[in-house]
Every structure is written in C-alpha cells, then in structure tokens.
Scaffold this motif. Sequence first.
Motif, mmCIF file in Angstrom:
data_model
loop_
_atom_site.group_PDB
_atom_site.id
_atom_site.type_symbol
_atom_site.label_atom_id
_atom_site.label_comp_id
_atom_site.label_asym_id
_atom_site.label_seq_id
_atom_site.Cartn_x
_atom_site.Cartn_y
_atom_site.Cartn_z
ATOM 1 N N THR A 145 0.846 -1.188 0.000
ATOM 2 C CA THR A 145 0.000 0.000 0.000
ATOM 3 C C THR A 145 0.887 1.246 0.000
ATOM 4 O O THR A 145 2.082 1.177 0.353
ATOM 5 C CB THR A 145 -0.900 0.030 1.244
ATOM 6 N N PRO A 146 0.339 2.409 -0.359
ATOM 7 C CA PRO A 146 1.134 3.641 -0.316
ATOM 8 C C PRO A 146 1.714 3.920 1.065
ATOM 9 O O PRO A 146 2.856 4.392 1.189
ATOM 10 C CB PRO A 146 0.128 4.712 -0.736
ATOM 11 N N GLU A 147 0.946 3.646 2.128
ATOM 12 C CA GLU A 147 1.436 3.910 3.480
ATOM 13 C C GLU A 147 2.677 3.077 3.784
ATOM 14 O O GLU A 147 3.681 3.585 4.320
ATOM 15 C CB GLU A 147 0.343 3.607 4.497
ATOM 16 N N VAL A 148 2.615 1.787 3.466
ATOM 17 C CA VAL A 148 3.750 0.892 3.722
ATOM 18 C C VAL A 148 4.940 1.296 2.858
ATOM 19 O O VAL A 148 6.089 1.303 3.317
ATOM 20 C CB VAL A 148 3.347 -0.571 3.460
ATOM 21 N N MET A 149 4.681 1.652 1.607
ATOM 22 C CA MET A 149 5.767 2.069 0.719
ATOM 23 C C MET A 149 6.453 3.330 1.236
ATOM 24 O O MET A 149 7.682 3.437 1.191
ATOM 25 C CB MET A 149 5.240 2.298 -0.698
#
Length: 421
Positions: free
Chosen positions: A309-313
């Motif tokens: 996900t964008p958050e994890v990335m």
Amino acid sequence: MHVELQSIRFHRMGCAEVSAAKTIACFSFNSPDRLCAGGIGWLRSSGDDPAGGREWPAHLERRRWPREPSPQKEHRADVPPALVPLRFSTQDLPPKEQFQSWRSHMAPLVDVHLPDGKSEDDGFLAEQTGWHLGDILIVQQRAQACSYIRDQAMLRSSPIDHWNVGVLRSGRAWTEANRHVTETGPGEIFFRSLGYPYRGRMTDSVAVLVFLRYELLTHDASLLQNANNTVLSGSLAELLVSYINGLEANLSNLTVEEVPRIIRTIGDMVVACAASSTSLDRAQEQANMGLMERAHRYIHLNLHSDSLTPEVMCRALGISRTRLYQLFETSGGVFNYIRKRRLLQAYADLTNPTDNRPISEIAEAAGFDVAANFTRAFSHEFGLSPREVRKTIATERPAIPATRSMRHFGTTIGDWLTLAR
C-alpha cells in the motif's frame, strides 16, 4: 547431451561473493551447434575440429564419423515455431519520409537525430526484426549513422525500465551516461539500464539488441545498476556473445518448451557478466540507486503482498505520501502502476506452459477477488481474455497481446517492449 557447470564465483565488494551453480540441460537446434539452456555455455558438437590445429585436406569432409539422422530434428519439423517476428523497415518509403519514420518508431525509447551535414532528403535506411521470448525481446537491427538521447523528461513519462545488452556486428557506438563514455566496436557487447538517462552516437551499424524486463532480474538490480553503461569483457562476456550468436541463428525454429529455459539462461549469463565487472560495496550501490528505482524495486519484490500500500511504501522508502504520488504521476498513479504490473505478471503465469494453476488462482494472486473483474481488466489491457491466452499455449502457438497503443496507433519499439511482459 547434459553438461554440469560447476560453481562459478565472482569476488566483488571486498568480502562478498556472487556464486552461481547450475546444472545445465542442453538442447539441440537445427544446426550442428548446441546451445546450453539454463546456464553458461555454448558447445560445438565433437568431432568437427581437427586435432592439433592442422588443416583438413581439401578433398576430405570435415567430420570424424558419419552423422545419423536426428530424430529430434525430424520431430521438430512438425512443431509450429513459438515466435512470430515483428518487422519495421524504411526501405519502401520515399527517401524524404524515411528518417521521420525511424524517429517515430524509436521515439518511446530514444530521440534520434541525423549527423551533422546529413539531410532528411538523403534518405535513411533502417530496419528491425523483433522476437518476443516472454520476458525478453530480441531485436535484429540495421541502421545508418545517427545520434540518440534518452533524457530525464523521457524517463519520467516512460514505462520502459528494461535492462539492455547489445552485440555490434559492424560499426561503432559511443554512449555517455553519468559523465562516463563507453565505446563499443564489432564483436563487443554492452550493458545498459533503460532506467537511467544516456546519450550517444553510432556509425552505420548492424547489431543484435536484447531487452530484459526489469522484473526478470529484480533480485540482482543493485549489482546490475553498478554495471550500467559498460562494455562487458572477459571469458564470460565471450560466452554470452557466442550464446546470442547461436540463438539468433535459430530464433525462427524455437518451440514453446525451449523459451523458458532460454530466458533463464540469458538472465543468468547477464548477471554473471555484470558481477565480474563491478567492485562497489553495498553502501555505494544503495547510494547510487535513484529514488524511482528503489520504488520500482520495492514494488517488484512485494508485488503479491497484501500489504503493498502507499502507506507501507512511504515508510519503507522514507518519503512522504505526496512525494510518492509525484513519482508515479506520469504512470497514472501508484495504484495504477501496481495494478498493471500485477496484470503483466498474470500474463506471464498464463503463458508459462509449466504453470497449471486455475485462472481463478492466478487472478487472486494478481489482487482480484472476483474473476469477472480480472477478466475485464486483463482483456482491456491485452486485447485477449485470460482463457484465450492459455488456450494458445495449449496449441503451442503463444499469442502476442495487442496493447491499446498497437490497436489504435500502430507499432513502435515502445509497443514491442510493452509486449515483453
């Protein structure tokens, strides 16, 4: 014939090693030369060379024993070839239109220009024949002298991030990347990453170009980055050149079963050659890897993870969400980029003759819980349904997906590279 390749070790980065141990399964093409698939090697049939380097008498045949008819060759005559060539040529165009046609064809990859003193009125003869081997595109090219550039603006708007090796048959080329210039001559092989800008010029030349999808060599990306824009040399490079030479002569005869082994062989050989030409340590490798390259690599390594996900990335890359969205703005957004990469991987799985998973399972791995949504997205991307793609493999004639750009605007080198899934 089966040949076992012993462990090959390359000492680099001070205390680190790259080790490749392969058991090579060899297969024959319709020639006395034998290509080793799955590892490093290109062997000639025994008995063709005289002992001691002496010349054979002119009236004697150059063979030690009479050759028996090959059952494999007779069988292969009934097997349809796996590859259908793609062709581009300016030969049949009016001279004034030839260079602009070449420039348009090459535009997704590089911007080309005529040498000083040359006019479009003089004409420009160029031709390419492309062969798709799944994760690899092989291009046979003949072109007149020109200059070329792939700049930062092109990188920001281009989905092309392949690895590129090329063997010059004739002519010379000079290429600059990161203030380092390499010169390539006849019989030499260069290595380049299309994820970085470069510029150069070439004389009238004939070449064989091999483009490898980034994902094919993801785990060796750091090593390969450090070999960017180099002329590969040494015994391993000579073996790679020999392998490409033998493969080129048999492209029209390959069968579906042979293609996956050839892909693995070329990938292994390219990594081995790059490993022998780099000596930077891992800290330098990481520093040299651009932010976009690190983002691409993170996605490729975690493509099937539910937590991609964008958050994890953002946490993994140490950047803000705004910066992440800016990076993928020209790709239609980070979600679109991930979705397309998953569809490309699904296409690769469906065209793998050894992958017998149900289509629903492949769809789930691509992030689609509903099979109908997967079929709709897949057909929109490639112009073929998942079932149609798998059916063509069963008949040993893989289909070439028609991308949207091909269906509406014709073909360019960019379309060919997009097909190299």
